[in-house]
Structure formats: structure tokens, C-alpha cells
Motif scaffolding. Structure first.
Motif: not given
Lengths: 396, 339
Positions: A32-37, A15-26
Motif C-alpha cells: 500500500l505504501g509503495a502504491v501511495v508513494l 516470534p512476531i516476524w514468523n507469524d503468518p498473520v503479522y507477516r501478511g499485514i506487514f
């Protein structure tokens, strides 16, 4: 049949929440969002605090009249010029002392580095003492030493040391005649450009001929002849349209002519002697990295010592030398900001000093200053990386 | 219903968050940490100088001590931050120091765009020039073509440019970051002229190799009212520093000194009663104890005492009161009344 079966029973896509690729991107997006904020928060907080305390902000001050004098400037500058112009004056003074400093430091480093490896005990001993003493004394102290050594060792303007009544040395600087180009001077400049282009073409031709026939060409002497000959010819034809403005003692000081102020000399000496010591060690390490077999092979072929150094050892040593050399160049440029202590009007002294204080806009001024140093440093890095690639071993 | 209260709730929290940004007042901060953080110079004899016994002394330092006396009743509760001309305003704006008392000229830009408030004038100064006597110069108008040493980041640099431009004279400015380097370079002969505030010239002359070989020219080319500074946005603290100085001036005017303040407390003069807190609400109005001004005079002294001890004819600086005498004695030091 069996292969088909294997494919169909291959492990199902997680499932998508267990996929290492998507997890990495997430998580990367999250960070990145935290740094920008965080950046936005800092920015807003600063803006709000400045606003609340009624402190002016923005970059409008760059067009305001500066109102103060600067002792030495490469571009036209008066008290009526703007803060932006003062910034340019400071920037150019920084670039001037850095550029001359880099060249001098490299020369010193190369000479001392080679001297350190000399078989002559006196030469290598002097080089070792120089490196160990200079490297281990803080640069700021050396700047003060050179400044007050320069100031106290030369006479006051009234007792200047004069050479041919043209050059004058005193504690206000080294005065020399200033060239004043007259109409027609352009032709000499054009001749110089033609000469440089001609030399490049000639070198390419000589290189190709040597590859084809094996015959060497006296590239160096011919280049020198073209470089001096062409502009000299142009000067004779146009009747040398160049006047000289001589320095004259008027009142307290010399007026007119070119002047090299003691602050510049002291800073230049300190920077290039200090950085030269580090470069010497880098050069020594580079030369030692070339295996002794190379030198022996060159000797076996009957090459003389200086040719061995120039054509066999140095080209290979350069590959080791260039990367650390880049760091030393960067250090030299950044260290030039210490000049604020001895009144050389470079970027930090003029812009992050006087301008900051007159306008009170610390955040903007420091941001611009940091941006300038970052740009200069990155430019040097880019150039040196390009040069490094060019010098790298080409494997066939 | 639920939704509306949720909105109201978030609005309240938002307001509270904004309110939370506003810091405690400077007075509360100072009381909480137990001392006044005072910005002074890096060493200017007579104004703020670190003496050979390891104490800070000078008229600017006395202002810091007086503020501590007013707030805590104890003039020793001060910590000093030595600042260069360049760092001083940023240090005050950012809250690193509570009050800046560092021979700082009151100008319009600083009072407005820099977000600062000048609380008064504790020394009326003017910019002057110092030269070697053997140059034979008698007036600043003979200085065309001279090399001039000064500090960066001061009004001095601008006044210098204005003066030479106004009189169509040439000059070369050599501007250093620290006063010590200016003195060293001038002493080494780098410049013909040393310019700064006249009080500073007298103070720095002591540091030269041969102080007697140098003279201060008669011209005063600018108005330099020097005074303590606080930052915008805290009027209560601004008032305390302002009235600390006024207390010292009013005490001198009424003849109250550190020696006789005990006797004066029993005086029948209503002005002195208000000054020393036995009558009226002066202390309460400032948010301080009624004895705030008495503590200042007892522990620091009045303005005249501070001047005499640090700058006056009895000190190495030998500066006359001049403009800094009280208005009743031919000067322009004039404090509003305490009533």
C-alpha cells in the motif's frame, strides 16, 4: 491433569516476524505504501513539469467565460456563460442520449431476442441477419453511416417536409411546437403526481387482495385511466393553461419551437441499434436458460402462450439477463463519447474537446471527464445490482 | 566530522537528483536521434498535405524541412506527426514533437498560459466564410440565423461567436473534430456556411463536389497570424526555429534563391556573405554550422519560392501574396537582419 499438560506443551507462539498473520499485514502495508508513494511521485512530477514549462494549472478556469456557442442545450447557455456551465451542458447532453438510448436499445433487444426464437423462419431469419450484421461492424462506422444517411435523405430547409404546418423535417433537424407553460400549469403537474401515487397505492391493494381471495384485478386498465384521467380533469378545470410556440421559417432556418438535431438522431439510432443487437443475444440466452419443462408445465395448467412468457419464462430469464445487460448499458454510455466525430455536443466533444483546447489544461479536464464517466457507470451498476437482488430467486 | 561530511554528501546527491530532472536540450535530443519530429495537420492542401506520391508538402512542411536542413544540412531528416487541432498543443508540451508547424494562430493565451513560444509568422491569415453561390448572399452581415459548420478546438469557434454577437445576429454552430467531416457535412447541406481561416477555405474548396458552386465572402473577421511553435524552457531551440524562418525571408529579400545560391556564395555583398556564412558568426551563435542558411535555401528554397510552389497562382489554390508579400513589396513580411 493430562489436558492441562497438553495445553501447556502446545506449540509456542512463533516470534512476531514468523507469524503468518503479522507477516501478511506487514506486506500489505508495504505494498500500500509503495502504491501511495508512486501516486505521489507521479503527482509531484506532473505538477513540477507543468510549473517548469509555465503551463497554467488548477480548476480556476471553470469560472472563466467560455465564449463559444453550443448548438443544443437543455439548460440556459450563451457565449457569456462559464466553462463550468459548458461542462454542465455537455454532461446533460451525454445523459440525454444515453438515457433515451438505453430505453430504445432494451426495447429493440427484447423484441429481436424473442423474434430470434420464433418458430416462423422468416421472423427468426431476419432477427439473425440483423444481429450478425450489426454486431460485426464497428460502431464509429455505423455512426457515420446514420449521420450521412440522415443528412442526405432529407431536404434543405426551404423544401422541408411539413406535417399539418406544425412539424417540419429538414436536414437541420426535426422541428415541432414547443409547449410554453402558463400560470396555473402547476395544477396539472400536481394532478399527475397524485395520479402516480394513487396508482402505487392501488396496485399494492390489488396485490394484497389477490393473495387473500385469489381474485385478480384489472390493474393495468385502471392505472391507465387514473394516469390519463386525473391530469385531463385538472386541465379541463384550469382551462388548459398551455401555449404552443410554433417553428417558423425565417431566413435560412426555422426559428422557435423544439428541434431535434440530426446529430442527435444519428447518434441515438447508431447506439441503440448497435447495443440492441447485443441485448437481443442476451435475451435469447436468458429465455433458453429456462428449462422447457417450465413451459410445458404452464401449458398443462392451461395458461395461454403470452401469459406463459410474461409470468413464467421472463421472470426466470431475467435472473440470467440482468448481469450482462448491465455491461451493455455501461458500454452504451461510454460509446456515446464517439459523438465528437459527428458534432453532437456531448461531454467529450464540448469539455474534453473545445474547453480543453481553449484552456490548454489537459490534465484537469481529462481528470474531470474520467471522473464523470466513472460516476455514471458506477451509478448504473449500483442500480442494476439492486434490481438484480430484487429479481433473484427467493428461496423459502 | 564524519556526521557533517555525511550531511554534505547527502546534500550534494540531492542537488544532483534535482539537476537530473532537467532534460537534455532539444537540440541535443534532435541530434542524438538523427531527425526532427515535426507536428503537422492531418491534411490541409498548401500548408501540410500528404500528396499522391506519398510525400508531405506545403509551406508548414517546408518550415520543418528547413529546420532539418539547418540542424543536419539535410532537409529529408524529418519525421511527421499528423495532429488534430485538439491534440497539437499537448503533443508539443509533452515533448512528443520538437516543433509544431500546423497552421496555428499566435494568440496571447497560447503564448503564455499554454507554455508555448511562437517563433514568427509564416502566413498572415484571417477568418472568412464560404457559402453556396445560390444562397444569394453577398456579405457576412446577411448571415443571421444561419447554421455554421466549423472545427472544434480552434480560435475559429471563438471568433465566430464574437462576430455574430457583435453584430447581434443569430447562428447555430455545428462543430466537428476533424476537417474532413466539416467539409463532408457542409457538402451534404448540414450548414449554410463553412468558416475557417481564408486560406483553409480556398484549400478545402477543392475537396467539395462542385467547387465552383461555392464562394468565399469578402469579410475577414479576425487576425490569424499562423506560425511555427516551440515549447517554453528551451531558448536555444526557440532561436533555431525562429531564425530558420528569418533565413528564408531574408533570402527572398536579398534575391537568394535555390537556383542561384551557388553563384551568390561568391557575392561581395556583406549582407549575403553573412547570410550564407562566409562572414560573421551567425551559425556559431545558433550552435549550428556556418552553412546553416545556405543549406536551407539550397534544399528548401526561400520564402517566396515555398509560397509560390504551395499556395501561389500556379497552384490549384491560387492565393495571391497579399499581406504575405515582403515589406519591400507592399506586404508585411519583415524579418530582422542577420548580423
Amino acid at each position: 491433569m493430562s489436558t492441562n499438560h497438553d495445553i501447556s506443551t502446545a506449540p509456542a507462539k512463533p516470534p512476531i516476524w514468523n507469524d503468518p498473520v503479522y507477516r501478511g499485514i506487514f506486506f500489505q502495508v508495504l505494498v500500500l505504501g509503495a502504491v501511495v508513494l508512486f501516486g505521489l511521485y507521479i503527482f509531484n512530477n506532473t505538477a513540477e513539469n507543468l510549473e517548469r514549462q509555465g503551463i497554467a494549472s488548477g480548476f480556476g478556469f471553470m469560472n472563466t467565460t467560455a465564449g463559444f456557442g453550443i448548438i443544443t442545450h437543455l439548460v440556459e447557455y450563451t457565449e457569456e456563460s462559464s466553462y463550468g456551465r459548458a461542462f454542465l451542458v455537455g454532461l446533460l447532453n451525454t445523459l440525454l442520449v444515453s438515457a433515451v438510448g438505453v430505453v430504445l436499445a432494451t426495447l429493440i433487444g427484447l423484441l429481436v431476442g424473442i423474434a430470434r426464437l420464433s418458430k416462423n423462419l422468416l421472423v427468426s431469419g431476419i432477427a439473425t441477419v440483423y444481429i450478425e450484421v450489426i454486431r460485426n461492424i464497428p460502431l464509429l462506422l455505423q455512426i457515420f453511416f446514420w449521420y450521412f444517411a440522415v443528412l442526405r435523405s432529407v431536404p434543405a430547409p426551404k423544401n422541408s417536409i411539413a406535417l399539418l404546418d406544425t412539424f417540419f423535417l429538414n436536414n437541420r433537424g426535426l422541428y415541432s411546437p414547443a409547449p410554453m407553460p402558463q400560470p396555473g400549469f402547476m395544477w396539472i403537474v400536481i394532478a399527475l403526481i397524485v395520479a402516480i401515487v394513487g396508482i402505487i397505492i392501488m396496485r399494492n391493494w390489488a396485490h394484497k387482495r389477490q393473495e387473500r381471495t385469489g381474485q385478480p384485478f384489472h390493474t393495468f386498465y385502471v392505472s391507465l385511466a387514473i394516469l390519463i384521467g386525473l391530469p385531463a380533469l385538472a386541465a379541463i378545470i384550469t382551462g388548459l393553461p398551455l401555449a404552443w410556440e410554433y417553428p417558423v421559417l425565417k431566413g435560412f432556418n426555422f426559428q422557435g419551437g423544439l428541434v431535434m438535431i440530426p446529430e442527435f438522431v444519428a447518434l441515438l439510432l447508431a447506439l441503440s441499434i448497435y447495443t440492441g443487437a447485443f441485448i437481443a443475444e442476451i435475451v435469447r440466452a436468458g429465455i433458453l436458460s429456462v428449462s422447457h419443462g417450465q413451459t410445458e408445465a404452464a401449458s398443462a395448467l392451461g395458461l395461454r402462450n403470452n401469459i406463459t412468457l410474461r409470468l413464467v419464462v421472463l421472470p426466470q430469464a431475467l435472473r440470467v439477463i440482468i448481469p450482462p445487460l448491465t455491461s451493455q448499458y455501461l458500454n452504451l454510455v461510454k460509446n456515446s463519447s464517439l459523438a465528437a466525430a459527428i458534432a453532437y455536443p456531448e461531454l467529450v466533444s464540448i469539455f474534453a474537446g473545445t474547453v480543453l483546447n481553449q484552456t490548454g489544461q489537459a490534465v484537469e479536464v481529462i481528470l474531470i471527464t474520467m471522473g464523470v464517466y466513472l460516476t455514471i457507470s458506477l451509478t448504473i451498476s449500483l442500480f442494476m445490482n439492486w434490481y438484480n437482488k430484487k429479481m433473484a430467486l427467493v428461496e423459502r | 566530522m564524519m556526521k557533517r561530511s555525511a550531511i554534505a554528501f547527502s546534500a550534494i546527491t540531492a542537488t544532483m537528483a534535482t539537476a537530473g530532472v532537467v532534460q537534455a536540450t532539444t537540440l541535443e535530443d534532435v541530434k542524438a536521434k538523427g531527425f526532427v519530429q515535426c507536428g503537422v495537420s492531418q491534411g490541409l492542401p498548401g500548408f501540410s498535405n500528404f500528396d499522391d506520391k506519398g510525400n508531405w508538402t506545403g509551406v508548414d512542411v517546408d518550415v520543418c524541412r528547413a529546420v532539418a536542413a539547418a540542424v543536419f544540412g539535410d532537409a529529408t531528416k524529418v519525421k511527421y506527426t499528423p495532429l488534430s487541432a485538439k491534440e497539437r498543443f499537448t503533443a508539443l508540451q509533452s515533448g512528443e514533437i520538437d516543433v509544431l508547424s500546423r497552421n496555428t494562430t499566435w494568440t496571447q493565451t497560447r503564448d503564455t498560459a499554454l507554455g508555448l513560444n511562437f517563433t514568427g509568422v509564416n502566413y498572415y491569415d484571417g477568418q472568412g466564410f464560404m457559402v453556396r453561390k445560390d444562397l444569394g448572399v453577398k456579405s457576412a452581415l446577411e448571415l443571421s440565423g444561419a447554421a455554421v459548420c466549423t472545427n472544434t478546438g480552434t480560435t475559429t469557434e471563438l471568433n465566430l461567436a464574437d462576430y455574430f454577437r457583435a453584430n447581434s445576429m443569430d447562428y447555430k454552430v455545428v462543430a466537428f473534430e476533424k476537417a474532413d467531416e466539416v467539409v463532408a457535412a457542409y457538402d451534404a447541406g448540414r450548414c449554410d456556411v463553412y468558416t475557417t481561416d481564408q486560406s483553409g477555405l480556398y484549400a478545402q474548396r477543392i475537396k467539395l463536389k462542385e467547387p465552383d458552386a461555392h464562394m468565399v465572402l469578402p469579410e475577414v473577421i479576425s487576425k490569424e497570424p499562423l506560425g511555427p511553435v516551440t515549447r517554453h524552457g528551451d531558448d536555444e531551440w526557440f532561436d533555431i526555429v525562429k531564425w530558420t524562418l528569418n533565413c528564408m525571408l531574408n533570402s527572398e529579400e536579398m534575391g537568394v534563391t535555390s537556383a542561384n545560391v551557388g553563384d551568390m556564395a561568391g557575392s561581395d555583398n556583406p549582407g549575403i556573405k553573412r547570410l550564407l556564412g562566409s562572414e560573421g558568426d551567425a551559425g556559431k551563435n545558433l550552435g549550428l554550422d556556418p552553412g546553416w542558411c545556405e543549406a536551407i535555401v539550397t534544399q528548401v528554397g526561400n520564402y517566396g519560392e515555398s509560397f509560390a510552389a504551395n499556395l501561389g497562382p500556379e497552384t490549384p489554390l491560387k492565393i495571391e501574396r497579399g499581406l504575405n508579400a515582403l515589406w519591400t513589396q507592399g506586404g508585411i513580411q519583415y524579418a530582422p537582419p542577420i548580423r
